[in-house]
Motif scaffolding. Structure first.
Motif, PDB file in Angstrom:
ATOM      1  N   LYS A 116      -9.466   2.318  -4.834  1.00 55.13           N
ATOM      2  CA  LYS A 116      -8.802   3.050  -5.908  1.00 55.13           C
ATOM      3  C   LYS A 116      -7.628   3.858  -5.365  1.00 55.13           C
ATOM      4  O   LYS A 116      -6.536   3.874  -5.964  1.00 55.13           O
ATOM      5  CB  LYS A 116      -9.799   3.969  -6.621  1.00 55.13           C
ATOM      6  CG  LYS A 116      -9.220   4.671  -7.846  1.00 55.13           C
ATOM      7  CD  LYS A 116     -10.290   5.474  -8.565  1.00 55.13           C
ATOM      8  CE  LYS A 116      -9.698   6.177  -9.796  1.00 55.13           C
ATOM      9  NZ  LYS A 116     -10.745   6.953 -10.525  1.00 55.13           N
ATOM     10  N   LYS A 117      -7.845   4.520  -4.251  1.00 58.41           N
ATOM     11  CA  LYS A 117      -6.751   5.285  -3.639  1.00 58.41           C
ATOM     12  C   LYS A 117      -5.621   4.367  -3.204  1.00 58.41           C
ATOM     13  O   LYS A 117      -4.438   4.683  -3.366  1.00 58.41           O
ATOM     14  CB  LYS A 117      -7.264   6.087  -2.447  1.00 58.41           C
ATOM     15  CG  LYS A 117      -8.129   7.281  -2.818  1.00 58.41           C
ATOM     16  CD  LYS A 117      -8.511   8.078  -1.595  1.00 58.41           C
ATOM     17  CE  LYS A 117      -9.331   9.320  -1.985  1.00 58.41           C
ATOM     18  NZ  LYS A 117      -9.714  10.120  -0.805  1.00 58.41           N
ATOM     19  N   MET A 118      -5.966   3.209  -2.664  1.00 63.09           N
ATOM     20  CA  MET A 118      -4.951   2.258  -2.218  1.00 63.09           C
ATOM     21  C   MET A 118      -4.097   1.803  -3.397  1.00 63.09           C
ATOM     22  O   MET A 118      -2.874   1.642  -3.278  1.00 63.09           O
ATOM     23  CB  MET A 118      -5.619   1.066  -1.537  1.00 63.09           C
ATOM     24  CG  MET A 118      -6.287   1.413  -0.219  1.00 63.09           C
ATOM     25  SD  MET A 118      -7.466   0.163   0.341  1.00 63.09           S
ATOM     26  CE  MET A 118      -6.426  -1.260   0.550  1.00 63.09           C
ATOM     27  N   GLY A 119      -4.720   1.594  -4.545  1.00 63.29           N
ATOM     28  CA  GLY A 119      -4.002   1.131  -5.719  1.00 63.29           C
ATOM     29  C   GLY A 119      -3.118   2.176  -6.351  1.00 63.29           C
ATOM     30  O   GLY A 119      -2.220   1.846  -7.137  1.00 63.29           O
ATOM     31  N   PRO A 179       6.519   3.580   0.735  1.00 69.60           N
ATOM     32  CA  PRO A 179       6.329   2.144   0.963  1.00 69.60           C
ATOM     33  C   PRO A 179       5.398   1.881   2.137  1.00 69.60           C
ATOM     34  O   PRO A 179       5.345   2.657   3.094  1.00 69.60           O
ATOM     35  CB  PRO A 179       7.745   1.637   1.244  1.00 69.60           C
ATOM     36  CG  PRO A 179       8.505   2.838   1.694  1.00 69.60           C
ATOM     37  CD  PRO A 179       7.903   4.009   0.988  1.00 69.60           C
ATOM     38  N   VAL A 180       4.671   0.780   2.047  1.00 66.70           N
ATOM     39  CA  VAL A 180       3.679   0.417   3.063  1.00 66.70           C
ATOM     40  C   VAL A 180       4.050  -0.935   3.670  1.00 66.70           C
ATOM     41  O   VAL A 180       4.409  -1.873   2.953  1.00 66.70           O
ATOM     42  CB  VAL A 180       2.262   0.340   2.455  1.00 66.70           C
ATOM     43  CG1 VAL A 180       1.241  -0.049   3.524  1.00 66.70           C
ATOM     44  CG2 VAL A 180       1.885   1.674   1.821  1.00 66.70           C
ATOM     45  N   ASP A 221      -6.022 -14.285   4.861  1.00 64.06           N
ATOM     46  CA  ASP A 221      -6.945 -13.763   3.850  1.00 64.06           C
ATOM     47  C   ASP A 221      -6.853 -12.244   3.767  1.00 64.06           C
ATOM     48  O   ASP A 221      -6.769 -11.671   2.671  1.00 64.06           O
ATOM     49  CB  ASP A 221      -8.379 -14.184   4.190  1.00 64.06           C
ATOM     50  CG  ASP A 221      -9.389 -13.668   3.179  1.00 64.06           C
ATOM     51  OD1 ASP A 221      -9.651 -14.368   2.181  1.00 64.06           O
ATOM     52  OD2 ASP A 221      -9.908 -12.555   3.379  1.00 64.06           O
ATOM     53  N   LEU A 222      -6.845 -11.598   4.935  1.00 67.86           N
ATOM     54  CA  LEU A 222      -6.802 -10.141   4.950  1.00 67.86           C
ATOM     55  C   LEU A 222      -5.468  -9.631   4.406  1.00 67.86           C
ATOM     56  O   LEU A 222      -5.416  -8.646   3.650  1.00 67.86           O
ATOM     57  CB  LEU A 222      -7.023  -9.637   6.377  1.00 67.86           C
ATOM     58  CG  LEU A 222      -7.428  -8.168   6.548  1.00 67.86           C
ATOM     59  CD1 LEU A 222      -8.696  -7.848   5.780  1.00 67.86           C
ATOM     60  CD2 LEU A 222      -7.615  -7.830   8.028  1.00 67.86           C
ATOM     61  N   ARG A 223      -4.390 -10.296   4.758  1.00 71.12           N
ATOM     62  CA  ARG A 223      -3.080  -9.904   4.263  1.00 71.12           C
ATOM     63  C   ARG A 223      -3.027  -9.992   2.732  1.00 71.12           C
ATOM     64  O   ARG A 223      -2.518  -9.087   2.065  1.00 71.12           O
ATOM     65  CB  ARG A 223      -1.995 -10.796   4.871  1.00 71.12           C
ATOM     66  CG  ARG A 223      -0.602 -10.490   4.353  1.00 71.12           C
ATOM     67  CD  ARG A 223       0.475 -11.262   5.061  1.00 71.12           C
ATOM     68  NE  ARG A 223       0.459 -12.674   4.718  1.00 71.12           N
ATOM     69  CZ  ARG A 223       1.465 -13.503   5.010  1.00 71.12           C
ATOM     70  NH1 ARG A 223       2.537 -13.049   5.663  1.00 71.12           N
ATOM     71  NH2 ARG A 223       1.391 -14.774   4.682  1.00 71.12           N
ATOM     72  N   ASN A 276      -2.640  -7.425  -2.502  1.00 71.65           N
ATOM     73  CA  ASN A 276      -3.044  -7.381  -3.911  1.00 71.65           C
ATOM     74  C   ASN A 276      -3.560  -6.006  -4.307  1.00 71.65           C
ATOM     75  O   ASN A 276      -3.414  -5.584  -5.459  1.00 71.65           O
ATOM     76  CB  ASN A 276      -4.116  -8.435  -4.190  1.00 71.65           C
ATOM     77  CG  ASN A 276      -3.568  -9.849  -4.143  1.00 71.65           C
ATOM     78  OD1 ASN A 276      -2.357 -10.066  -4.300  1.00 71.65           O
ATOM     79  ND2 ASN A 276      -4.435 -10.825  -3.910  1.00 71.65           N
ATOM     80  N   ALA A 277      -4.176  -5.302  -3.361  1.00 74.30           N
ATOM     81  CA  ALA A 277      -4.776  -3.998  -3.675  1.00 74.30           C
ATOM     82  C   ALA A 277      -3.781  -2.852  -3.591  1.00 74.30           C
ATOM     83  O   ALA A 277      -4.028  -1.780  -4.147  1.00 74.30           O
ATOM     84  CB  ALA A 277      -5.938  -3.717  -2.717  1.00 74.30           C
TER      85      ALA A 277
END
Length: 368
Positions: free
Chosen positions: A292-295, A302-303, A325-327, A332-333
């Motif tokens: 949730k925090k990431m979103g 910017p990240v 997969d991890l990327r 997406n999150a």
């Protein structure tokens, strides 16, 4: 009242570390840190000549220290080529047996080779390196990432004194998330770079508190370490274990695990007061659901995600998942992730591939 630094530098001999003297005066204010309580508690000194990896040391490296929660914590700084034109960089080292700010030496050297514009800071986290006191303030219920993020908020506000690009390594990506998601975040964080961030399970689900408590109680006793905890740490500090673990989980090949890497870890792991953060980390005190925090990270921060093409998360549950997969999961999150790059290497890219990582970091900062 704000504090303004007056800095003078001098060298005693060619190649010698630069001695930096800081005099404080109560003049000037930094608009970029409005609302942030600043209280400078630094003491600067020349770094010893033996601060190196493989006989190399960044030029002009100086050491400062500051107080956080009553503990004096050291950090390193190297001057940028044009610091007024580029935001400072704060490097957040990984946590593991013997690891501390020295992890960043190869990257610091690579940045200087490229005439990197920014000032670069590398602090020791609580429980590591020269900032060894850490007692998990709430026991097994502590959020280790949150506590380290609090330390970095204090560090950036009081020592760096302007918004910085924060670079995290490995599981300490969770610290970067907490820092960027916190209050007054845009006054502290200009951008976030996550190098080989942790497994998706580690950031998307709560670590069972019963399991976390059981591991914590197994490895610790009130006021110190249990016999099992001491024995485990001693075994994890042996050359055999370190070489096997590094070859399997950190570097892309066994040949990349140098004697200098092993020797440095063993020497840094010897002080007994550096064990507690490792025990807390192994107990999973950093693992929380942070999706949730990431979103909701602000797009004004910017990240950049950087993954190794051989990246495999250390957790067995993720063993079959690779960098692609991890990327995809992180991208997406995190709507604020503007780019996700894959470099040759495994899980310690800034150390194994410092030149390539320096180029990626330089490009990201230029885009801000």
């Amino acid at each position: 009242m704000a504090l303004k630094r007056h800095v003078s530098t001098s060298t005693t001999a060619p190649g010698a570390p630069v001695a930096t003297v800081v005099r404080h005066s109560a003049h000037g204010r930094l608009p970029s840190l409005r609302g942030v309580h600043r209280r400078r508690l630094s003491t600067w000194a020349t770094v010893a000549d033996d601060v190196d990896v493989d006989g190399q040391q960044p030029k002009g490296l100086v050491e400062g220290s500051y107080l956080h929660q009553g503990e004096r914590c050291p950090y390193w700084k190297i001057p940028g080529a044009r610091p007024s034109s580029s935001p400072p960089v704060v490097l957040v080292h990984p946590v593991g047996v013997g690891l501390a700010k020295w992890f960043w030496i190869p990257l610091m050297i690579a940045l200087q080779t490229k005439s990197f514009d920014s000032d670069v800071y590398a602090p020791d986290l609580l429980g590591t390196g020269g900032c060894s006191a850490y007692k998990a303030y709430q026991g097994s219920s502590s959020d280790l990432a949150g506590e380290w993020a609090d330390q970095l908020r204090s560090f950036i506000a009081n020592e760096v004194q302007e918004p910085a690009v924060v670079v995290t390594q490995g599981a300490l990506g969770t610290v970067g998330i907490e820092l960027a998601a916190g209050s007054n975040n845009t006054n502290l964080v200009k951008g976030l770079v996550m190098s080989t961030p942790p497994s998706w399970e580690a950031v998307s689900s709560e670590f069972n508190p019963l399991v976390r408590g059981a591991i914590w109680n197994l490895l610790t006793w009130p006021g110190g370490h249990s016999p099992f905890g001491k024995a485990f740490y001693q075994y994890a500090s042996t050359e055999k274990f370190l070489r096997q673990f590094s070859s399997k989980n950190l570097f892309s090949s066994a040949e990349k695990v140098t004697d200098a890497w092993i020797t440095k870890i063993i020497s840094e792991a010897r002080p007994a007061d550096r064990r507690f953060a490792i025990i807390a980390f192994l107990s999973g005190l950093w693992r929380r659901d942070r999706v949730k925090k990431m979103g909701h990270l602000p797009k004004s921060i910017p990240v950049l995600g950087v993954f190794g093409d051989q990246s495999r998360t250390i957790a067995a549950i993720d063993e079959q998942r690779g960098a692609e997969d991890l990327r995809e999961r992180y991208a997406n999150a995190m709507p604020s992730m503007v780019k996700a790059t894959i470099l040759p290497g495994k899980n310690v890219l800034p150390y194994e591939r410092p030149t390539e990582f320096a180029s990626v970091l330089q490009e990201f900062i230029s885009s801000l």
